[in-house]
Enzyme design. Structure first.
Site, mmCIF file in Angstrom:
data_model
loop_
_atom_site.group_PDB
_atom_site.id
_atom_site.type_symbol
_atom_site.label_atom_id
_atom_site.label_comp_id
_atom_site.label_asym_id
_atom_site.label_seq_id
_atom_site.Cartn_x
_atom_site.Cartn_y
_atom_site.Cartn_z
ATOM 1 N N HIS A 69 -3.695 -0.120 1.938
ATOM 2 C CA HIS A 69 -3.380 -0.304 3.051
ATOM 3 C C HIS A 69 -2.736 -1.567 3.470
ATOM 4 C CE1 HIS A 69 -5.003 -3.113 6.470
ATOM 5 N NE2 HIS A 69 -3.487 -1.504 7.187
ATOM 6 N N GLU A 72 0.643 -1.816 1.152
ATOM 7 C CA GLU A 72 1.942 -1.621 2.885
ATOM 8 C C GLU A 72 1.942 -2.471 3.739
ATOM 9 O OE1 GLU A 72 1.446 -0.287 7.221
ATOM 10 O OE2 GLU A 72 0.231 0.926 5.885
ATOM 11 N N HIS A 73 1.286 -3.417 3.720
ATOM 12 C CA HIS A 73 1.718 -4.560 4.567
ATOM 13 C C HIS A 73 2.117 -5.756 3.890
ATOM 14 C CE1 HIS A 73 -1.561 -5.462 7.995
ATOM 15 N NE2 HIS A 73 -1.329 -3.795 8.130
ATOM 16 N N GLU A 145 -8.815 -7.660 11.203
ATOM 17 C CA GLU A 145 -8.005 -6.208 11.404
ATOM 18 C C GLU A 145 -9.221 -5.386 11.173
ATOM 19 O OE1 GLU A 145 -5.173 -2.758 10.554
ATOM 20 O OE2 GLU A 145 -4.770 -5.198 9.984
#
Length: 429
Positions: A69, A72-73, A145
């Site tokens: 993840h 991906e960012h 987040e």
């Protein structure tokens, strides 16, 4: 790149597909007169893939949880400091990305300038740029987040449910990792994961819309940057998972208006892919609708008693090495819903499944498959998810048609076992 052609004799759907010399698999599905085109560029790499052996190496690589993840960012960072979303906006494209347990994907939808948007997609996904400073800066953003999800009732009821079902399988871990785990992510780790899982031989691109397959193929071919394909598959290492569940109940209190619940059954019939996996998926989905769908006796009883509302949902989630069915919603008494589900299963085991219900629900499943092809976004995402599980989406009808009532009865006995069920509840504070 030579494209092959396939057409479904049942639905009339057409597909052009081929493999680039880099190892990249390409699938183009023309949808004449559709206004929107959707493209997805994905890699077989998700949050569960934190232990692996790179082709050509012998040592096991282990990276911090949440790195897929995180990567991906970071892929949206550009060496020249430009903003990828501005490039898409210039051509009228709506871009996004997602990381799941088993996939990382980059995508866009557009009603115009499809070729330019596709060029942009291919360019930035093949242009990693990570520095120590930017990686450290991202830790604060993703940490925030993660904390936000800690207060999300729907998110927590889901992962608490998975932690009930699984003892060791990394699917029970949150996709973004923890604040602690991401603090150990470095640019070196990110490049290691990128160079492993973003090798084009581990990736596929799917384009669905009113497009010219030959033109799209040429854009993809010209957009491939130098990439040496792996001669063997990446070895992903997962811990052994027992058939037994970890625990049968989880309860937590958060700021929700009424209790949330998720219950379901651990599927231990795993370890295979392709047609066999697709058939199991169809069988379990038919059963879920027969037993708990909106036309079922149980749904009507629970609704009339006020124990469920319109948030009630059923789903089957599958991968080659884990699978589970789930029932979720809001209820003033989640335990009563759980007990009703278990009692209904016991009743059906004594009285037997209805063949009439089977025939009716089987047609419903086929109708859902046909309708989904009208939604290019859902179509593309489902297509690539199936593709990465070794499933030929265009072979759906043959597998669907092979499902019999005897198959359903056997699957019912194997899957819906009380000892492999669990209930997760989030209560209001």
């Amino acid at each position: 790149m030579e494209l092959k052609y396939k057409k479904s004799s049942i639905t009339g759907e057409e597909m052009y597909y081929g493999e680039h010399s880099s190892g990249l698999d390409v699938y183009i599905i023309p949808k004449k007169d559709y206004s929107k085109t959707y493209a997805i560029f994905g890699t077989k790499y998700g949050s569960v893939d934190s232990k692996f052996v790179v082709p050509g190496e012998s040592e096991l690589t282990e990276v911090p949880d949440g790195i897929a993840h995180y990567l991906e960012h970071k892929m949206f960072d550009q060496p020249d400091g430009s903003n990828v979303f501005d490039k898409f906006a210039k051509y009228g494209g709506n871009a996004n990305a997602f990381t799941s347990f088993n996939i990382t994907a980059y995508l866009f939808s557009a009603t115009e300038n499809v070729e330019e948007n596709l060029e942009t997609l291919m360019d930035y996904v093949q242009s990693p740029y990570f520095t120590a400073e930017s990686v450290q800066k991202e830790q604060g953003i993703i940490g925030q987040e993660i904390r936000m999800y800690d207060d999300n009732g729907n998110w927590k009821v889901f992962f608490n449910f998975l932690n009930c079902l699984y003892k060791n399988n990394p699917v029970k871990k949150e996709i973004a990792g923890t604040v602690e785990s991401i603090s150990h992510i470095t640019s070196e780790y990110l490049y290691k994961c990128y160079n492993t899982f973003y090798n084009l031989s581990n990736m596929s691109i799917v384009v669905i819309g009113d497009v010219d397959a030959m033109k799209i193929s040429k854009v993809i071919e010209n957009g491939v940057k130098k990439n040496e394909p792996f001669s063997e598959e990446i070895k992903k290492v997962y811990p052994d998972e027992p058939k037994a569940i970890a625990k049968n109940y989880s309860e937590k209190s958060l700021s929700v208006s009424m209790p949330l619940f998720m219950m379901g059954f651990k599927d231990v019939d795993t370890g295979f892919d392709g047609d066999r996996l697709l058939k199991k998926n169809i069988e379990v989905n038919i059963l879920l609708k027969m037993l708990f769908g909106k036309s079922s006796k149980l749904y009507k009883d629970l609704y009339e008693k006020g124990l469920i509302n319109n948030s009630f949902g059923i789903e089957y989630t599958m991968q080659p090495y884990y699978a589970y069915s789930s029932i979720e919603g809001e209820s003033s008494d989640p335990r009563a819903v759980y007990d009703a589900v278990i009692n209904e299963i016991e009743r059906v085991k004594k009285e037997g499944l209805s063949q009439e219900d089977f025939e009716r629900i089987k047609k419903v499943i086929w109708g859902e498959y046909i309708r989904m092809q009208n939604d290019v976004e859902n179509y593309a995402v489902t297509f690539i998810q199936y593709l990465f599980m070794g499933i030929d989406y265009f072979n759906y009808y043959d597998i669907y048609n092979s499902v019999t009532f005897d198959d359903i009865k056997k699957r019912f006995e194997e899957h819906f076992i009380k000892e492999r069920s669990a209930l997760s509840v989030i209560n209001p504070v």
